[in-house]
Design a protein around this motif. Structure first.
Motif, mmCIF file in Angstrom:
data_model
loop_
_atom_site.group_PDB
_atom_site.id
_atom_site.type_symbol
_atom_site.label_atom_id
_atom_site.label_comp_id
_atom_site.label_asym_id
_atom_site.label_seq_id
_atom_site.Cartn_x
_atom_site.Cartn_y
_atom_site.Cartn_z
ATOM 1 N N THR A 111 20.729 61.252 78.170
ATOM 2 C CA THR A 111 19.824 60.772 77.122
ATOM 3 C C THR A 111 19.494 59.307 77.308
ATOM 4 N N LEU A 112 20.487 58.509 77.676
ATOM 5 C CA LEU A 112 20.248 57.084 77.891
ATOM 6 C C LEU A 112 19.249 56.861 79.017
ATOM 7 N N LEU A 113 19.359 57.637 80.094
ATOM 8 C CA LEU A 113 18.421 57.511 81.205
ATOM 9 C C LEU A 113 16.993 57.819 80.755
ATOM 10 N N LEU A 114 16.817 58.925 80.044
ATOM 11 C CA LEU A 114 15.489 59.296 79.563
ATOM 12 C C LEU A 114 14.986 58.286 78.525
ATOM 13 N N PHE A 115 15.883 57.786 77.716
ATOM 14 C CA PHE A 115 15.538 56.781 76.706
ATOM 15 C C PHE A 115 14.969 55.532 77.374
ATOM 16 N N LEU A 116 15.601 55.074 78.442
ATOM 17 C CA LEU A 116 15.124 53.887 79.156
ATOM 18 C C LEU A 116 13.793 54.157 79.844
ATOM 19 N N ILE A 117 13.610 55.384 80.339
ATOM 20 C CA ILE A 117 12.333 55.745 80.961
ATOM 21 C C ILE A 117 11.205 55.686 79.938
ATOM 22 N N SER A 118 11.470 56.141 78.704
ATOM 23 C CA SER A 118 10.442 56.079 77.659
ATOM 24 C C SER A 118 10.068 54.635 77.347
ATOM 25 N N PHE A 156 10.663 58.197 72.562
ATOM 26 C CA PHE A 156 11.607 57.110 72.329
ATOM 27 C C PHE A 156 12.426 57.355 71.055
ATOM 28 N N ILE A 157 11.770 57.789 69.988
ATOM 29 C CA ILE A 157 12.458 58.036 68.719
ATOM 30 C C ILE A 157 13.385 59.248 68.816
ATOM 31 N N ILE A 158 12.888 60.326 69.443
ATOM 32 C CA ILE A 158 13.700 61.546 69.569
ATOM 33 C C ILE A 158 14.956 61.280 70.399
ATOM 34 N N LEU A 159 14.766 60.642 71.553
ATOM 35 C CA LEU A 159 15.908 60.351 72.422
ATOM 36 C C LEU A 159 16.860 59.349 71.771
ATOM 37 N N GLY A 160 16.291 58.378 71.058
ATOM 38 C CA GLY A 160 17.125 57.407 70.363
ATOM 39 C C GLY A 160 17.982 58.063 69.293
ATOM 40 N N THR A 161 17.421 59.073 68.619
ATOM 41 C CA THR A 161 18.177 59.796 67.594
ATOM 42 C C THR A 161 19.341 60.566 68.210
ATOM 43 N N ILE A 162 19.062 61.250 69.330
ATOM 44 C CA ILE A 162 20.125 61.977 70.031
ATOM 45 C C ILE A 162 21.211 61.011 70.499
ATOM 46 N N LEU A 163 20.773 59.877 71.034
ATOM 47 C CA LEU A 163 21.716 58.868 71.527
ATOM 48 C C LEU A 163 22.565 58.325 70.374
ATOM 49 N N MET A 164 21.932 58.130 69.225
ATOM 50 C CA MET A 164 22.655 57.614 68.064
ATOM 51 C C MET A 164 23.789 58.557 67.661
ATOM 52 N N PHE A 165 23.482 59.848 67.518
ATOM 53 C CA PHE A 165 24.503 60.796 67.068
ATOM 54 C C PHE A 165 25.595 61.009 68.125
ATOM 55 N N SER A 166 25.205 61.080 69.395
ATOM 56 C CA SER A 166 26.193 61.346 70.444
ATOM 57 C C SER A 166 27.136 60.162 70.638
ATOM 58 N N MET A 167 26.588 58.944 70.656
ATOM 59 C CA MET A 167 27.447 57.779 70.828
ATOM 60 C C MET A 167 28.267 57.510 69.573
ATOM 61 N N ALA A 168 27.646 57.706 68.405
ATOM 62 C CA ALA A 168 28.377 57.486 67.155
ATOM 63 C C ALA A 168 29.570 58.423 67.035
ATOM 64 N N SER A 169 29.450 59.631 67.592
ATOM 65 C CA SER A 169 30.568 60.573 67.527
ATOM 66 C C SER A 169 31.773 60.028 68.286
ATOM 67 N N PHE A 170 31.526 59.339 69.417
ATOM 68 C CA PHE A 170 32.626 58.720 70.157
ATOM 69 C C PHE A 170 33.243 57.576 69.344
ATOM 70 N N PHE A 171 32.380 56.708 68.801
ATOM 71 C CA PHE A 171 32.884 55.550 68.052
ATOM 72 C C PHE A 171 33.685 55.978 66.827
ATOM 73 N N ILE A 172 33.169 56.943 66.078
ATOM 74 C CA ILE A 172 33.849 57.399 64.868
ATOM 75 C C ILE A 172 35.156 58.100 65.221
ATOM 76 N N TYR A 173 35.132 58.926 66.275
ATOM 77 C CA TYR A 173 36.342 59.615 66.721
ATOM 78 C C TYR A 173 37.428 58.612 67.106
#
Length: 441
Positions: free
Chosen positions: A368-375, A409-426
């Motif tokens: 997701t981060l790779l695609l996010f940067l491409i956008s 950009f918004i869609i990928l950013g949303t996915i990135l937010m939830f996936s990374m936040a799951s690591f931080f919260i865990y």
């Protein structure tokens, strides 16, 4: 409070979650036809997002250092310094967010909060420098990461002073000098923090591999000195557009990439040493360190092009620069920080299902981060074409034509937010459950 280091790491994890949340809200503003004001407006969300991420990286770095050096010796003076540093840092963080939420701006880019809150930051770093030297001393031979941490702390203090020279009328009255200092400071502060974070990476590599020789090798110290050279000169590529001395630009172009090239070499050499042991693939600190290695390569490629003056003329001020900044922040620094948190907290996945969840989430973040940067690069290219005058479209038409990139950009950013936040919260939850940290007495 027995261990200030783990508390700093917990605060850093909260800041990262906030950074993701504010970044998501800021991305949504790209779709608004009328600007919002107040806390939910882009002018407030952007500094909230940037400061949360930036301060999260700094806080995590200080937390790791505190964890590592606090147990070297225990004295009343050392404990007092920890109390003082932690209190000042928390006061600064509270003041900064209070400043943003009440609209009390007044600083410069990346430090837009009221300058009064810079004072506890500055004093806290002075205190931390004294604590660092008090704990380590010079009675032993220092490994490379000790020198990197010391350099990062000292240069942060020095550059932070430069960061607030604009409060004096002389600098505000000389526009070129003021802009040169501000852009120089932004680059140098990042370099100072990188010294701390990269030093943590060296520490983790040594502990994971069990090989202490690499921390004393000539190649490692070559990287250290190049890192200092970077701190002093690589900021020059930020000011290509300013009418300053050209030799500054030439030096910057020559040295801006050297630190990353050496870092790639060291990562590669270290990974070769332990590649035969397949169990490290399932060891999350190792995974995140290797991910940061690949992101260094990707960001190096982008930065090489951006450092060419003829290209920089068009990319400066576009989302291509944002892609480079976010790729560095998330792909390199945050991956190293996640490696460190996993290493020190030692979270355990209680079942194969949870281990699979962790692996899947790891790869979702990377892809997701790779695609996010491409956008972002796609948005930046359209903006660069418009800036170069290669199209007669108005700014509003150019912005509208980027609609698909913005949506992606918004869609990928949303996915990135939830996936990374799951690591931080865990990891935040696990930090409360674990009683013993993975650190030598």
């Amino acid at each position: 409070m027995k261990n200030f280091g783990i508390w700093l790491i917990r605060i850093a994890l909260v800041l990262f979650v906030l950074g993701l949340f504010f970044g998501h809200l800021a991305s949504e503003s790209y779709r608004l036809t009328e600007p919002k004001s107040g806390v939910m407006g882009f002018l407030s969300l952007r500094p909230l997002h940037v400061s949360s991420a930036y301060l999260g990286i700094i806080t995590a770095g200080l937390g790791f250092l505190t964890l590592i050096i606090a147990k070297m010796k225990t004295t009343r003076f050392g404990i007092f310094l920890q109390y003082l540093h932690f209190s000042l840092w928390v006061i600064a963080l509270i003041g900064i967010f209070y400043s943003y939420f009440t609209g009390d701006f007044g600083g410069r880019e990346y430090w837009e909060f009221n300058p009064v809150w810079a004072l506890p930051i500055f004093i806290s770093f002075i205190v931390f420098l004294v604590f660092y030297l008090h704990q380590i001393g010079f009675s032993i031979k220092w490994p490379i990461y000790y020198w990197m941490w010391l350099t990062g702390i000292i240069f942060f203090i020095f550059t932070f002073i430069e960061n607030y020279l604009w409060i004096f009328p002389y600098f505000r009255q000389h526009f070129i000098a003021d802009m040169t200092i501000q852009w120089k400071v932004n680059g140098s502060l990042v370099g100072a923090i990188n010294q701390i974070i990269y030093g943590v990476a060296f520490y983790l590599m040594e502990k994971i591999s069990g090989d202490e020789k690499s921390s004393y090798q000539k190649l490692s110290f070559a990287m250290y000195f190049l890192g200092m050279f970077n701190l002093m000169f690589n900021w020059g590529h930020h000011i290509y557009l300013l009418p300053t001395e050209k030799y500054i630009h030439y030096i910057a172009y020559a040295v801006s990439m050297t630190e990353w090239i050496i870092l790639i070499r060291i990562f590669y050499k270290w990974s070769q040493q332990i590649k035969e042991n397949k169990q490290f693939y399932y060891f999350f600190p190792y995974r995140f360190l290797m991910a940061s290695d690949y992101w260094v390569t990707i960001n190096l490629t982008l930065a090489l092009f951006m450092s060419i003056p003829a290209i920089n003329l068009y990319t400066h001020g576009t989302h291509i620069t944002v892609a480079h900044a976010m790729g560095t922040t998330i792909g390199i620094n945050t991956m190293i920080i996640l490696a460190g948190v996993f290493y020190f907290i030692k979270p355990t996945f209680n079942s194969a299902k949870w281990r699979m969840y962790g692996s899947v989430t790891f790869w979702i973040v990377q892809v997701t981060l790779l695609l996010f940067l491409i956008s972002l690069i796609g948005m930046g290219i359209q903006r660069a074409i418009w800036q170069a005058g290669l199209t007669s479209e108005s700014f509003s038409k150019m912005s509208s034509s980027s609609g698909n990139w913005v949506l992606l950009f918004i869609i990928l950013g949303t996915i990135l937010m939830f996936s990374m936040a799951s690591f931080f919260i865990y990891l935040l939850i696990q930090s409360w459950k674990k009683n013993k940290l993975n650190i030598e007495e």
